[in-house]
Design a protein around this motif. Structure first.
Motif, PDB file in Angstrom:
ATOM      1  N   GLU A  35       0.893  -1.195   0.232  1.00  0.00           N
ATOM      2  CA  GLU A  35       0.066   0.006   0.105  1.00  0.00           C
ATOM      3  C   GLU A  35       0.834   1.163  -0.105  1.00  0.00           C
ATOM      4  O   GLU A  35       1.923   1.346   0.695  1.00  0.00           O
ATOM      5  N   LYS A  36       0.614   2.014  -0.703  1.00  0.00           N
ATOM      6  CA  LYS A  36       1.273   3.515  -0.830  1.00  0.00           C
ATOM      7  C   LYS A  36       0.487   4.739  -0.034  1.00  0.00           C
ATOM      8  O   LYS A  36      -0.910   4.535  -0.056  1.00  0.00           O
ATOM      9  N   ASN A  37       1.244   5.531   0.377  1.00  0.00           N
ATOM     10  CA  ASN A  37       0.854   6.772   0.974  1.00  0.00           C
ATOM     11  C   ASN A  37       0.329   7.536   0.114  1.00  0.00           C
ATOM     12  O   ASN A  37      -0.373   8.778   0.163  1.00  0.00           O
ATOM     13  N   LYS A  38       0.840   7.520  -1.091  1.00  0.00           N
ATOM     14  CA  LYS A  38       0.505   8.785  -2.092  1.00  0.00           C
ATOM     15  C   LYS A  38       0.391   8.069  -3.421  1.00  0.00           C
ATOM     16  O   LYS A  38       1.292   6.929  -3.851  1.00  0.00           O
ATOM     17  N   VAL A  39      -0.396   8.432  -4.364  1.00  0.00           N
ATOM     18  CA  VAL A  39      -0.507   7.866  -5.640  1.00  0.00           C
ATOM     19  C   VAL A  39       0.834   8.401  -6.606  1.00  0.00           C
ATOM     20  O   VAL A  39       0.793   9.523  -6.697  1.00  0.00           O
ATOM     21  N   ASP A  40       1.174   7.539  -7.507  1.00  0.00           N
ATOM     22  CA  ASP A  40       2.566   7.606  -8.313  1.00  0.00           C
ATOM     23  C   ASP A  40       2.095   7.003  -9.352  1.00  0.00           C
ATOM     24  O   ASP A  40       1.151   6.359  -9.776  1.00  0.00           O
ATOM     25  N   LYS A  61      -5.501   5.893 -11.128  1.00  0.00           N
ATOM     26  CA  LYS A  61      -4.416   5.236 -10.252  1.00  0.00           C
ATOM     27  C   LYS A  61      -5.083   5.128  -8.818  1.00  0.00           C
ATOM     28  O   LYS A  61      -5.788   5.817  -8.458  1.00  0.00           O
ATOM     29  N   LYS A  65      -3.739   3.236  -4.750  1.00  0.00           N
ATOM     30  CA  LYS A  65      -2.548   3.150  -3.962  1.00  0.00           C
ATOM     31  C   LYS A  65      -2.250   1.896  -3.160  1.00  0.00           C
ATOM     32  O   LYS A  65      -1.410   1.574  -2.531  1.00  0.00           O
ATOM     33  N   TYR A  99      -1.274  -0.339  -9.578  1.00  0.00           N
ATOM     34  CA  TYR A  99      -1.739   0.518  -8.419  1.00  0.00           C
ATOM     35  C   TYR A  99      -3.250   0.883  -8.907  1.00  0.00           C
ATOM     36  O   TYR A  99      -3.223   1.883  -9.320  1.00  0.00           O
TER      37      TYR A  99
END
Length: 329
Positions: A148-153, A216, A218, A247
């Motif tokens: 899991e990401k804290n921000k979308v990239d 996108k 996370k 993602y």
């Protein structure tokens, strides 16, 4: 560009040695197809010392050469394998990446052994056990939680392959004239599909779900979590073919998973098992989840990506009605 070809063993051996994937004293004993893949050209290479899998993606879908596809998709798949190698709970459920040739779009993978995938479920006789479903859910738990990401990239955005998938999930099955005669699959299927191709309310919801699919997110998704991606091996259930990874929203992986339980007429109690075992099930958006379940059912019944379903037209008609209700709920 080097083209993989099982019928040219000398050229294949030379290529493998050039990439240091085959030692000088190794000889190819056989090069065979490990299964019925859809997207890529895949071989199991056997030498007198070992076996491994080699896969090449080309500018078209292997099963449907008339369908163009991003040629470099195995590079994204390799990126997924590189990413999950950090987490043993996921890596232990998947083949290890052994090599990558980005020029020729070829990757080398650990061979999980001669095994069958779970496509046998579509004969509508084979049953998944509760224990098997728990293992399949645990894979998604680990994948979604650990990456899991804290921000979308833009990592593993997989934009071009997702655009292709978007067309074949949300658009193509619902075109009145798409050049695909469903009666060639099963007589009566073309007429059965026609009302859904003219269903304005359905298409509004499909547009919304499709936009979400292209967005996108996370959470790292497998992207094609269905029985053809699950292998029954001596090591237990193994997961393959994450080329549609990206993602996005967790509901997509869960939706595809649940849809194929309906498509293979599994015990509905298994869906309760998924709800219990998936750690964040209560956090999912039920409308979005049901929408993805419904569209996956519909596109498998009236789209190009057909399954070896042993259903009659009446059974498919009932399932299409149910899938539409899920989408419009």
């Amino acid at each position: 560009m080097f083209i993989l070809n099982a019928n040219e063993p000398k050229e294949l051996a030379s290529y493998l040695k050039k990439n240091q994937w085959l030692s000088d004293n190794e000889t190819i004993v056989s090069a065979t197809k490990p299964g019925e893949g859809n997207m890529n050209y895949v071989l199991r290479i056997e030498t007198e010392q070992r076996t491994f899998i080699i896969k090449q993606s080309r500018a078209y879908v292997e099963k449907y050469p008339q369908v163009a596809a991003p040629a470099s998709r195995v590079v994204t798949e390799a990126g997924f394998y590189q990413k999950i190698s950090e987490e043993s709970s996921i890596q232990n459920r998947m083949p290890k990446l052994l090599g990558l040739d980005t020029v020729n779009n070829i990757l080398l993978l650990e061979d999980l052994g001669k095994s069958n995938d779970y496509s046998v479920l579509y004969d509508l006789k084979h049953r998944l056990t509760t224990d098997e479903v728990i293992v399949l859910v645990s894979y998604l738990n680990e994948l979604h939680i650990h990456f899991e990401k804290n921000k979308v990239d833009d990592e593993l955005a997989n934009v071009e392959l997702r655009k292709l998938n978007y067309e074949h999930i949300f658009k193509y099955p619902f075109l009145e004239e798409n050049g695909f005669d469903l009666d060639s699959i099963q007589m009566g299927l073309q007429e059965l599909a026609l009302p859904y191709k003219k269903d304005a309310a359905l298409k509004v919801q499909l547009e919304l779900l499709g936009s979400l699919y292209l967005s996108k997110g996370k959470y790292l998704l497998h992207g094609d979590y269905y029985p053809g991606s699950w292998l029954k091996t001596v090591k237990g259930i193994q997961i393959i073919d994450p080329e549609f990874c990206y993602y996005g929203s967790r509901e997509f992986d869960l939706g595809v998973f649940i849809a194929h339980l309906y498509l293979s007429q599994q015990d509905e109690n298994l869906i309760a098992v998924i709800a219990k075992e998936y750690t964040a099930f209560a956090d999912l958006n039920p409308k979005i989840l049901n929408g993805f379940v419904g569209i996956e059912i519909m596109r498998r019944l009236i789209g190009l990506a057909q399954l070896p379903l042993q259903m009659n037209v009446k059974e498919k008609a009932d399932l299409l009605i149910f899938a539409r209700e899920l989408i419009l709920e």
